[in-house]
Design an enzyme around this catalytic site. Structure first.
Site, PDB file in Angstrom:
ATOM      1  N   GLY A  29      84.931  77.866 112.826  1.00 22.92           N
ATOM      2  CA  GLY A  29      85.106  78.023 114.690  1.00 22.92           C
ATOM      3  C   GLY A  29      83.317  77.922 114.952  1.00 22.92           C
ATOM      4  O   GLY A  29      83.056  78.680 114.197  1.00 22.92           O
ATOM      5  N   PHE A  33      79.442  82.458 121.004  1.00 19.59           N
ATOM      6  CA  PHE A  33      78.755  83.885 121.153  1.00 19.59           C
ATOM      7  C   PHE A  33      78.888  84.006 119.714  1.00 19.59           C
ATOM      8  O   PHE A  33      78.574  84.867 118.548  1.00 19.59           O
ATOM      9  CB  PHE A  33      79.569  84.287 121.617  1.00 19.59           C
ATOM     10  CG  PHE A  33      79.635  84.382 123.446  1.00 19.59           C
ATOM     11  CD1 PHE A  33      78.634  84.417 124.373  1.00 19.59           C
ATOM     12  CD2 PHE A  33      80.595  83.968 123.549  1.00 19.59           C
ATOM     13  CE1 PHE A  33      78.690  84.514 125.514  1.00 19.59           C
ATOM     14  CE2 PHE A  33      80.424  84.373 125.264  1.00 19.59           C
ATOM     15  CZ  PHE A  33      79.739  83.858 126.105  1.00 19.59           C
ATOM     16  N   GLU A  35      79.428  82.250 114.728  1.00 15.21           N
ATOM     17  CA  GLU A  35      80.093  81.321 114.819  1.00 15.21           C
ATOM     18  C   GLU A  35      81.722  82.194 113.600  1.00 15.21           C
ATOM     19  O   GLU A  35      81.645  83.572 113.989  1.00 15.21           O
ATOM     20  CB  GLU A  35      79.304  80.756 113.441  1.00 15.21           C
ATOM     21  CG  GLU A  35      78.273  79.958 113.494  1.00 15.21           C
ATOM     22  CD  GLU A  35      76.799  80.090 112.281  1.00 15.21           C
ATOM     23  OE1 GLU A  35      76.635  81.070 111.927  1.00 15.21           O
ATOM     24  OE2 GLU A  35      76.841  78.850 111.756  1.00 15.21           O
ATOM     25  N   LYS A  51      84.463  86.307 113.058  1.00 16.07           N
ATOM     26  CA  LYS A  51      83.701  86.141 114.140  1.00 16.07           C
ATOM     27  C   LYS A  51      82.290  87.145 114.126  1.00 16.07           C
ATOM     28  O   LYS A  51      81.984  88.031 114.828  1.00 16.07           O
ATOM     29  CB  LYS A  51      83.913  86.623 115.217  1.00 16.07           C
ATOM     30  CG  LYS A  51      83.298  86.016 116.845  1.00 16.07           C
ATOM     31  CD  LYS A  51      84.820  85.845 117.776  1.00 16.07           C
ATOM     32  CE  LYS A  51      83.703  85.368 119.568  1.00 16.07           C
ATOM     33  NZ  LYS A  51      84.627  85.572 120.507  1.00 16.07           N
ATOM     34  N   ASP A 152      89.738  83.118 130.108  1.00 11.74           N
ATOM     35  CA  ASP A 152      88.466  81.667 129.371  1.00 11.74           C
ATOM     36  C   ASP A 152      90.011  81.179 128.939  1.00 11.74           C
ATOM     37  O   ASP A 152      90.272  80.665 127.865  1.00 11.74           O
ATOM     38  CB  ASP A 152      87.988  82.257 127.990  1.00 11.74           C
ATOM     39  CG  ASP A 152      87.265  81.419 128.034  1.00 11.74           C
ATOM     40  OD1 ASP A 152      87.334  80.109 128.610  1.00 11.74           O
ATOM     41  OD2 ASP A 152      86.190  80.936 127.122  1.00 11.74           O
ATOM     42  N   ASP A 170      90.040  85.202 121.871  1.00 13.91           N
ATOM     43  CA  ASP A 170      88.884  84.531 122.285  1.00 13.91           C
ATOM     44  C   ASP A 170      88.722  86.105 123.923  1.00 13.91           C
ATOM     45  O   ASP A 170      88.732  85.401 125.239  1.00 13.91           O
ATOM     46  CB  ASP A 170      88.261  83.551 122.811  1.00 13.91           C
ATOM     47  CG  ASP A 170      86.937  83.253 123.388  1.00 13.91           C
ATOM     48  OD1 ASP A 170      86.370  84.798 123.508  1.00 13.91           O
ATOM     49  OD2 ASP A 170      86.623  82.488 123.393  1.00 13.91           O
TER      50      ASP A 170
HETATM   51  N1  LIG Z   1      91.583  84.993 114.397  1.00 17.38           N
HETATM   52  C1  LIG Z   1      91.690  83.902 114.127  1.00 17.38           C
HETATM   53  N2  LIG Z   1      92.104  83.224 113.012  1.00 17.38           N
HETATM   54  C2  LIG Z   1      91.864  82.077 112.976  1.00 17.38           C
HETATM   55  N3  LIG Z   1      91.134  81.259 113.929  1.00 17.38           N
HETATM   56  C3  LIG Z   1      90.331  82.189 114.792  1.00 17.38           C
HETATM   57  C4  LIG Z   1      90.183  83.179 115.009  1.00 17.38           C
HETATM   58  N4  LIG Z   1      89.618  83.805 114.991  1.00 17.38           N
HETATM   59  C5  LIG Z   1      88.764  82.647 116.241  1.00 17.38           C
HETATM   60  N5  LIG Z   1      88.995  81.562 115.230  1.00 17.38           N
HETATM   61  C6  LIG Z   1      89.587  79.941 115.616  1.00 17.38           C
HETATM   62  O1  LIG Z   1      87.266  80.377 115.900  1.00 17.38           O
HETATM   63  C7  LIG Z   1      87.062  79.444 116.879  1.00 17.38           C
HETATM   64  C8  LIG Z   1      86.270  80.372 118.474  1.00 17.38           C
HETATM   65  O2  LIG Z   1      86.561  81.780 118.199  1.00 17.38           O
HETATM   66  P1  LIG Z   1      86.582  82.329 119.461  1.00 17.38           P
HETATM   67  O3  LIG Z   1      86.856  80.904 120.913  1.00 17.38           O
HETATM   68  O4  LIG Z   1      86.905  83.698 119.553  1.00 17.38           O
HETATM   69  O5  LIG Z   1      84.525  82.645 119.861  1.00 17.38           O
HETATM   70  P2  LIG Z   1      83.686  82.025 120.405  1.00 17.38           P
HETATM   71  O6  LIG Z   1      82.336  81.470 120.299  1.00 17.38           O
HETATM   72  O7  LIG Z   1      84.294  83.087 122.326  1.00 17.38           O
HETATM   73  O8  LIG Z   1      83.647  80.716 121.169  1.00 17.38           O
HETATM   74  P3  LIG Z   1      83.983  79.666 122.690  1.00 17.38           P
HETATM   75  O9  LIG Z   1      82.877  80.301 123.079  1.00 17.38           O
HETATM   76  O10 LIG Z   1      84.084  78.777 122.131  1.00 17.38           O
HETATM   77  O11 LIG Z   1      84.854  80.131 123.304  1.00 17.38           O
HETATM   78  C9  LIG Z   1      88.882  79.740 118.258  1.00 17.38           C
HETATM   79  O12 LIG Z   1      88.308  78.347 118.940  1.00 17.38           O
HETATM   80  C10 LIG Z   1      89.475  79.409 116.626  1.00 17.38           C
HETATM   81  O13 LIG Z   1      89.555  77.696 116.293  1.00 17.38           O
HETATM   82 MG   LIG Z   2      86.379  79.881 121.961  1.00 14.70          MG
END
Ligand SMILES: Nc1ncnc2c1ncn2[C@@H]1O[C@H](COP(=O)(O)OP(=O)(O)OP(=O)(O)O)[C@@H](O)[C@H]1O
Ligand SMILES: [Mg+2]
Length: 424
Positions: A29, A33, A35, A51, A152, A170
């Site tokens: 992903g 915020f 990877e 994350k 979100d 998220d």
């Molecule tokens: N626990 C998890 N298990 C598997 N995949 C995950 C997990 N947490 C996050 N992901 C993957 O990583 C992606 C990004 O994570 P997350 O949405 O928490 O981050 P973000 O930086 O806030 O994303 P965005 O700003 O794009 O919404 C998710 O859409 C999912 O595909």
């Molecule tokens: Mg996300």
């Protein structure tokens, strides 16, 4: 070594293990915020999701947004909410200019809903769609009862394990909410990804509540059949040429989004939404007149089940005070009529590889956005991720965007410095 660096080195984080206890496997992903990686605990062999907390633009230490996400996740314990296990960090050293990188460590879920929906080999039966929506609404009901707004909601933030358990994820934009004895709240309205953003936020409402998440859940529910986000040009104006679209799309993106909503949900007027005239942008936005509400009519070609159409219609009520809440939605006939909600595990067992939005071919014009994010990002992937046999990579090989990702990942492996800590 400068005084500040020395201070960092001397700092102890007794509750933050060194992230070397995990072996990074694949990138799954790329969010606003940071990877997200699939990783394995070297001792227990347990697979987790890491994350990374983006620290690059931080001058004041640990980012407040990540602190808020951690605090909220620690508070939430529910089967339909992603589980935060711990926070890990890299040790400060000369290699990272004495600045630790922090990681949120989650239970790993094999898929996200955006990834599943973009794969047409994944076919949900009506009972399975009911199970997805039931779990999503259970998760929402739980966070709303805990006085948390997600802010979100979108398919990529809905995770599903291989056994079919849905986890809302998220919480990077989430916040606590309260009713301050009649006093209006003044929360920011620049939240929620545009296609899932409800009309009250687009009109500048700052005193909003759980109904904003229900709107997003309604968009996701429709997407279970349409397989594409519904509040976008492709779905609402499929016959219009690009030139015509450019003409329509003259205002701000928010203005355009309101136009799309009106075309599906009808004109936004004080008749259907008493008090809307008092919202900050009501006068400054051009609100289309004389649009009839067409939610059921437009969706019925995709969504054959009349109960489903009715529930989506209620979740997409323009007036947030008339929008169904998660509790009432869970009692809707949709969930209590044949076929009843049924387990997803069997259907998912036919799909061996993980499906994530990040690895899927573009289905929502997000390729450009993604490229922009990637240009600015500094991908560091463990050389171990080059294992070409990984199921995730098999999925990458079958997708156009996957090919791009693979080349960018291997480029970053090649450019890794010899400093071992760069792995994390
Ligand atoms: N626990 C998890 N298990 C598997 N995949 C995950 C997990 N947490 C996050 N992901 C993957 O990583 C992606 C990004 O994570 P997350 O949405 O928490 O981050 P973000 O930086 O806030 O994303 P965005 O700003 O794009 O919404 C998710 O859409 C999912 O595909
Ligand atoms: Mg996300």
């Amino acid at each position: 070594m400068g005084g500040r660096e020395k201070l960092y080195e001397d700092l102890h984080f007794p509750y933050c293990d060194d992230v070397v206890k995990y072996e990074k496997l694949d990138k799954i992903g790329q969010g606003t915020f940071g990877e997200v990686f699939r990783a394995r605990n070297r001792k227990t062999r347990k697979i987790v999701a890491l994350k990374k907390v983006l620290m690059e633009n931080e001058k004041e230490g640990f980012p407040i947004t990540a602190l808020r996400e951690i605090k909220i996740l620690q508070q939430l314990k529910h089967d339909n909410i992603v589980k935060l296990n711990e926070i890990c960090r890299t040790k400060p050293s000369a290699c990272n200019k004495f600045r630790s990188t922090f990681y949120l460590v989650f239970d790993f879920c094999e898929h996200d809903l955006a990834g599943l929906l973009s794969n047409y080999n994944v076919k949900f039966s009506l009972g399975e769609i009911k199970k997805v929506m039931q779990q999503l609404l259970e998760g929402l009901y739980y966070i709303h009862s805990s006085k948390i707004l997600h802010r979100d909601m979108k398919a990529a933030n809905v995770l599903i394990t291989k056994s079919g358990v849905l986890k809302l994820a998220d919480f990077g934009l989430a916040r606590a909410f309260s009713h301050r004895n009649g006093q209006p709240n003044r929360y920011t309205n620049r939240v929620v990804t545009l296609w899932y953003r409800p009309p009250e936020l687009l009109l500048g409402e700052r005193n909003y509540g759980p109904a904003i998440d229900v709107w997003g859940a309604g968009c996701i529910m429709a997407e279970m059949w349409t397989r594409t986000p519904i509040m976008q040009d492709k779905f609402i104006q499929p016959s219009k040429s690009k030139e015509v679209m450019n003409l329509i799309f003259q205002g701000s993106t928010e203005q355009h989004q309101l136009n799309l909503i009106s075309q599906l949900c009808g004109s936004i007027t004080p008749d259907v939404w008493p008090g809307v005239e008092n919202l900050p942008f009501f006068s400054s936005m051009e609100l289309a007149r004389n649009h009839k509400r067409k939610v059921k009519e437009r969706l019925k070609t995709y969504v054959r089940d009349p109960y489903a159409c009715d529930l989506i219609d209620k979740m997409l009520a323009l007036d947030p005070s008339k929008r169904i809440d998660s509790d009432t939605a869970l009692n809707h006939d949709f969930f209590w009529s044949d076929p009843l909600p049924c387990d997803l595990g069997k259907m998912l067992s036919h799909h061996q590889h993980s499906m994530f939005e990040f690895l899927a071919p573009p289905r929502r014009g997000r390729q450009q956005q993604q490229q922009q994010v990637q240009q600015g990002s500094n991908v560091t992937t463990a050389s171990g991720s080059a294992a070409a046999t990984s199921a995730l990579q098999q999925q990458q090989q079958s997708s156009r965007r996957g090919a791009q990702q693979r080349s960018s990942a291997s480029a970053s492996v090649a450019s890794m410095s010899s400093c071992p800590e760069r792995i994390f």
